[in-house]
Write a protein that holds these residues in place. Structure first.
Motif, PDB file in Angstrom:
ATOM      1  N   TRP A 111      -6.765   6.530   1.930  1.00  0.00           N
ATOM      2  CA  TRP A 111      -7.184   5.615   0.850  1.00  0.00           C
ATOM      3  C   TRP A 111      -7.182   6.305  -0.510  1.00  0.00           C
ATOM      4  O   TRP A 111      -7.873   5.881  -1.434  1.00  0.00           O
ATOM      5  N   ASP A 153      -4.515   6.321  -2.328  1.00  0.00           N
ATOM      6  CA  ASP A 153      -3.880   5.205  -3.045  1.00  0.00           C
ATOM      7  C   ASP A 153      -4.258   3.951  -2.263  1.00  0.00           C
ATOM      8  O   ASP A 153      -3.667   3.662  -1.221  1.00  0.00           O
ATOM      9  N   ARG A 162      -3.763   0.744  -2.541  1.00  0.00           N
ATOM     10  CA  ARG A 162      -2.742  -0.259  -2.288  1.00  0.00           C
ATOM     11  C   ARG A 162      -1.768   0.218  -1.209  1.00  0.00           C
ATOM     12  O   ARG A 162      -1.391  -0.546  -0.303  1.00  0.00           O
ATOM     13  N   THR A 173      -3.465   0.126   2.141  1.00  0.00           N
ATOM     14  CA  THR A 173      -3.596  -1.271   2.582  1.00  0.00           C
ATOM     15  C   THR A 173      -2.292  -1.765   3.200  1.00  0.00           C
ATOM     16  O   THR A 173      -2.275  -2.374   4.276  1.00  0.00           O
TER      17      THR A 173
END
Length: 776
Positions: free
Chosen positions: A711, A713, A715, A718
């Motif tokens: 996490w 980054d 995005r 995800t």
């Protein structure tokens, strides 16, 4: 311009030879059974035993007798005795048959005198009447011969002699005086004879320093910073400073040293207090003789023991011992389960543990015939002309051999054969050729200079076929600051005979080193330090033998400087890695051609094979092993038919820059001017910068993998987590074979359905964050 490299490589190549040796020949000569890897050399042997009833020649009525053995232009002398009419010499003289130009052998007894030596009597032999002896016949019995005067009439006195024709296999050969070395002084004869040496038995000494009690520091107002120093001969090791800064410090630290039998030096431990930089105070001392130390054969710990510490002070100029209650808790043992490395681990000749009880039976015999050398370079000057006094040294296991020195010859013929027991086929024998610097008159300076190295050969036993005789001429290569030079060739005959084929194959399933190296492994730094200490001990012990095997010879055979930095070696190792990876790179290129349909027929066949393997996955492993089997059988036709030898191209010695060689031969610490050192330092910095960039790129790729789920980054994580969830559901409901077929067909798709831009997955991976932006 194109032919020069080919000629250069041919000059450094291995050459197969056909010497006139007995191996494989059908002959009735007994020598061919026991000494069959060398050419027979005929010698005339004269054993001068003793004399009796010699007449007095001096005015005083005394006699100082010696014997002169004369054959043509060659003349050998025994030592002389003062005032003795019944002397005993028991000396043997050997005359090479190839150099005999006379038909009569004269043995003359003379009286040593100040002005001119007096003639006492002589015995002469017709060379055609001398008997021939071949081992294993018993030695020829010596006989009494009546002396004759110059007129051939009987004189007073008798001389005991034995005269026979023999070969170099005769047991009298190694200790005899040789006509080949007639110019060598009597004091240097011992230094040119062949000898067999044994390396000392080496042990690892393990000192487990546990704790000390009731120490008495001088300054009681401070917390003592105590450490223990261990000394064995020229070796020193020390513990770290104890974390418990009290008078009862604890360490529980292992120190390792090397010792050689017979044990000459005791183990000395000193407990010291660090008062400041380079200022230590001895709090106590303990001396432990190694003869009383327990020997350990396995990993079970030995019993601990408390040792009293002693302290010596100087009172009124006298050293006095102070008795006090300080003591130290130790666990000391000699580790017999380890093999003490005194050679490089890449080409060791012996891998057995120190303790003889742990040795396994031998698996075979290694026989080496050191036949001759050709084209040797002059290594020194004598009398205004270049000359070489060459001898060979071979080392395998604990046994070292040194051939006799052939004086003043560029084509020496040794024809000496030696045998070693083999305990492991994955070992290496080293054979070096040297120039003897101890012959009187060697060089334009005084005799006794260092022995010069001419070249070296290594042969790995596992590359030899059992029972086959390998006769080759090996190039002798020397690396100088001006480049690699061929200093000659040495002709060898090698035979490895296996006593049990099953036992030899079983060895390939066993650990290379004794099991203690894996139960209690030593660090790489520790092994390197202990190996250096072992080398120093072996070279010192062998240099003290009589005649000595000199220190520079032992260090060259053991590759004492192989750990030093060399730009040439670094490049050679880099190209070795690239050659190893070359197979993977070639496979990648081939697969890329398949994917891009360079050969449509091959690509279609690969599609068919892929479908079969996916539908019948149980065929995957059998197919792989069958493929490897067929490759091995196919390569059998082009298997190497000769032993490996020193390769200049592999060593990167044929294209090395002169400055890199000058750096390789530089001393440590450096002795070069500051501007050259600065230039080399800058070059090393540029190379290290490139290495640093590669390491940084590898770290970046690894950190991108970690950031998939970290996490860092949000995005990207995800997207990846969502993809994993969807992929899990799809793979649960879709058969694995269908998924494999789809992936395979996608990778092998036609170029018409490809695009030159990177794939979506690669684009996603390259956008992941790494920690490189957080570095200063």
């Amino acid at each position: 311009m194109q032919k020069a490299p080919l000629a250069h490589s041919h000059e450094f190549a291995l050459k197969e030879t056909s010497p006139n040796i007995g191996a494989g020949a059908v002959t009735g000569d007994k020598l061919s059974c026991t000494y069959d890897l060398v050419e027979q050399m005929q010698y005339l042997y004269v054993r001068v035993v003793k004399a009796k009833d010699l007449p007095a020649k001096d005015v005083t009525g005394s006699l100082d007798p010696y014997v002169e053995v004369k054959l043509g232009n060659y003349k050998g002398l025994t030592k002389h005795f003062e005032k003795k009419s019944n002397p005993e010499w028991n000396q043997v003289f050997a005359f090479s048959k190839d150099r005999i130009q006379a038909s009569v052998l004269e043995v003359i007894v003379k009286d040593k005198d100040v002005i001119a030596d007096d003639f006492v009597g002589r015995v002469w032999f017709d060379l055609n009447e001398i008997p021939k002896r071949v081992p294993p016949d018993s030695p020829l019995a010596s006989q009494w011969y009546r002396l004759e005067d110059r007129k051939g009439e009987k004189a007073k006195g008798e001389l005991m002699l034995a005269v026979w024709m023999g070969t170099q296999a005769d047991e009298a050969f190694p200790d005899s005086w040789h006509s080949d070395a007639a110019m060598v002084g009597s004091e240097a004869v011992a230094n040119i004879r062949s000898k067999v040496y044994l390396s000392p038995k080496l042990w690892y000494v393990r000192v487990n320093v546990i704790e000390a009690q009731d120490l008495v520091p001088i300054d009681k107002s401070r917390y003592p910073e105590v450490f223990v120093k261990v000394n064995l001969g020229n070796q020193f090791s020390r513990t770290r400073v104890s974390q418990s800064k009290t008078i009862n410090p604890m360490w529980n630290e292992d120190l390792m040293l090397v010792a050689a039998e017979p044990f000459e030096e005791p183990l000395i431990l000193t407990v010291e207090d660090r008062l400041g930089p380079n200022k230590d105070e001895i709090l106590g001392r303990c001396v432990i003789p190694l003869q009383i130390v327990q020997r350990r054969l396995d990993h079970k710990p030995v019993n601990t023991r408390w040792y009293n510490l002693e302290k010596h002070v100087i009172v009124e100029g006298e050293k006095k011992e102070i008795k006090f209650a300080s003591r130290i808790h130790l666990r000391v043992c000699l580790d017999g389960g380890f093999h003490v490395l005194d050679e490089s681990t890449h080409y060791s000749s012996d891998l057995r543990p120190t303790a003889k009880q742990l040795w396994k039976p031998s698996i075979g015999i290694l026989e080496v015939g050191i036949i001759s050398a050709q084209g040797l370079m002059p290594m020194k000057t004598r009398g205004g002309k270049g000359t070489t006094d060459a001898y060979c040294v071979a080392k395998y296991g604990q046994k070292w051999i040194r051939t006799r020195t052939i004086v003043d010859s560029f084509t020496p013929k040794w024809n000496e054969q030696y045998t070693w027991e083999v305990f492991d086929p994955c070992t290496v024998i080293s054979i070096g050729v040297f120039d003897n610097g101890r012959i009187q008159g060697g060089g334009d300076t005084a005799g006794g200079s260092k022995d010069s190295r001419i070249g070296k050969v290594r042969i790995r036993l596992s590359t030899l076929e059992a029972g086959r005789v390998y006769t080759h001429s090996y190039p002798l290569l020397a690396l100088h600051t001006s480049g690699v030079k061929k200093t000659g060739e040495v002709q060898l005959a090698v035979r490895f005979t296996s006593s049990s084929f099953i036992n030899m194959l079983y060895m390939y399933s066993q650990p290379l080193l004794p099991k203690m190296h894996y139960i209690h492994p030593l660090s790489v730094i520790q092994l390197d330090s202990l190996r250096h200490q072992a080398m120093q001990i072996v070279s010192m012990r062998l240099s003290r033998a009589e005649p000595p095997l000199r220190k520079e010879v032992v260090e060259y055979m053991l590759d004492v400087d192989s750990h030093m930095w060399s730009m040439r070696r670094s490049k050679a190792n880099f190209f070795r890695i690239m050659k190893v990876l070359g197979g993977l790179i070639a496979f990648g290129r081939w697969f890329d051609q398949i994917c891009n349909w360079k050969n449509p027929i091959t690509t279609v066949l690969i599609h068919v094979l892929f479908i079969i393997l996916v539908l019948y996955p149980e065929l995957i492993l059998p197919t792989i092993f069958l493929y490897l089997f067929l490759i091995g059988i196919w390569n059998f036709r082009w298997r190497p038919r000769h032993p490996p030898h020193m390769d200049t191209r592999l060593s990167h010695a044929d294209a090395v820059h002169p400055d890199e060689l000058d750096e390789e031969f530089d001393s440590f610490p450096t002795s070069r001017p500051s501007d050259i050192v600065r230039m080399r330092y800058d070059r090393l910095r540029s190379i290290a910068g490139r290495v640093q960039s590669v390491v940084g790129d590898l770290a970046t790729q690894g950190e991108r993998f970690q950031s998939l789920l970290s996490w860092r980054d949000p995005r990207a994580t995800t997207l990846f987590v969502t993809f994993c969830f969807i992929a899990a559901i799809v793979l649960y409901v879709t058969p694995f074979q269908v998924v494999s077929l789809l992936i395979g067909f996608y990778m092998l798709r036609h170029p018409r359905f490809r695009q030159k831009l990177p794939s979506v997955s690669l684009n996603f991976f390259r956008r992941l964050p790494a920690r490189s932006d957080s570095m200063l």
